[in-house]
Design an enzyme around this catalytic site. Sequence first.
Site, PDB file in Angstrom:
ATOM      1  CB  THR A  94      -1.312  -0.070   0.905  1.00 15.56           C
ATOM      2  OG1 THR A  94      -1.837  -0.991   0.998  1.00 15.56           O
ATOM      3  CG2 THR A  94      -2.147   0.865   1.540  1.00 15.56           C
ATOM      4  CB  THR A  95       3.769   2.335   2.072  1.00 17.52           C
ATOM      5  OG1 THR A  95       3.286   2.025   3.161  1.00 17.52           O
ATOM      6  CG2 THR A  95       4.826   3.172   2.255  1.00 17.52           C
ATOM      7  CE1 TYR A 107      -1.556  -4.318   6.747  1.00 15.87           C
ATOM      8  CE2 TYR A 107      -1.405  -4.506   3.697  1.00 15.87           C
ATOM      9  CZ  TYR A 107      -1.609  -3.912   5.709  1.00 15.87           C
ATOM     10  OH  TYR A 107      -0.702  -2.228   5.870  1.00 15.87           O
ATOM     11  CB  ILE A 134       5.839  -4.811   7.791  1.00 16.64           C
ATOM     12  CG1 ILE A 134       6.206  -6.167   7.367  1.00 16.64           C
ATOM     13  CG2 ILE A 134       6.121  -4.400   6.293  1.00 16.64           C
ATOM     14  CD1 ILE A 134       5.343  -7.208   6.927  1.00 16.64           C
ATOM     15  NE  ARG A 191      -3.917   2.117   4.037  1.00 14.44           N
ATOM     16  CZ  ARG A 191      -3.788   3.158   3.235  1.00 14.44           C
ATOM     17  NH1 ARG A 191      -4.592   3.182   2.348  1.00 14.44           N
ATOM     18  NH2 ARG A 191      -2.930   4.213   3.053  1.00 14.44           N
ATOM     19  CE1 TYR A 230     -17.362  -1.770  -1.696  1.00 15.84           C
ATOM     20  CE2 TYR A 230     -17.654  -3.765  -2.923  1.00 15.84           C
ATOM     21  CZ  TYR A 230     -18.200  -1.788  -2.510  1.00 15.84           C
ATOM     22  OH  TYR A 230     -19.257  -1.448  -2.992  1.00 15.84           O
ATOM     23  CE  LYS A 238       2.436  -3.854   7.084  1.00 15.80           C
ATOM     24  NZ  LYS A 238       1.684  -2.885   5.792  1.00 15.80           N
TER      25      LYS A 238
END
Length: 292
Positions: free
Chosen positions: A47-48, A135, A205, A140, A109, A163
């Site tokens: 994402t980063t 993750y 992370i 999010r 979603y 994570k």
Amino acid sequence: MKNLYLEGCGTALLTPFKDGQVDYQCFASLVDRQVQSGIHFLVPLGTTGETPCLSTQERIKVLQTAVEHSAGRPILVGGGTNSLTSTIESIKLLQPYGADAFLIVVPYYNKPTQEGMYEYFKAVADASEKPIVIYNVPGRTGANISAQTTLRLAEHENIIAIKEASGNYAQISEIIRNKPQGFSVLSGNDDETLSLMATGAQGVISVASNIAPKQMATLCSLLKEDRMAEARALHYSLMPLFKNCFIESNPIPAKAAMAALGLMENSLRLPLVKASAKTEQIMIDTVKELFK
């Protein structure tokens, strides 16, 4: 026994842009800086790294560049989507280019049930030739994978870590307490690195390690060695950075900080835009204080 053990600090790498294009030369220099600073593993295409806004060829070249400059560091590659078919396609696309493992996010979603999450991650792990890291980032994705489901999945021979960015300390502690040998628990929030590693997590992370890789690698090493007084002092010196990296959506503040250090252009792809003037000044002040 798991075939790859992740521990210490892994950097969720930013993707630099210049004139709207990926700046691969800059990206290579950023990876070199990570390696020279003692970072333990690398995490491109998360994402980063604004991965949803990268083309297929850009993703491949970012991964290739990370591998070429990794100096043998493990490469954990973001590969998750909210569709089983698309996730498996992503893994098969990137697998030949040097990925050591894949970071797969809880499907966003869709809001799957716990049984849906279990079956999804099991299917991904069954289909992948490389190990899988779960993750969990409900802020999010809109869905949280429970400790019970994570522990069920931790028994799979091809699922090596999680994570955890839920911020739920009790949930994460249950995973740490009951996880099988060879399964890593990695903090997904910089500011929880100390508390989680002090109670048995294997590492983090990190977003902040884009900016302060040496400090974050040192923090993890101190915690692994149980040198708590030194770790606490370093943790508190880094807390303003931890906090300020998220005053706008990640990676907006981190890119502002990197630009303030002269390490990359402050450029993002829509729907993300540059930091507000207020945030930009906060990040300038933060890095000045950190590196004074």
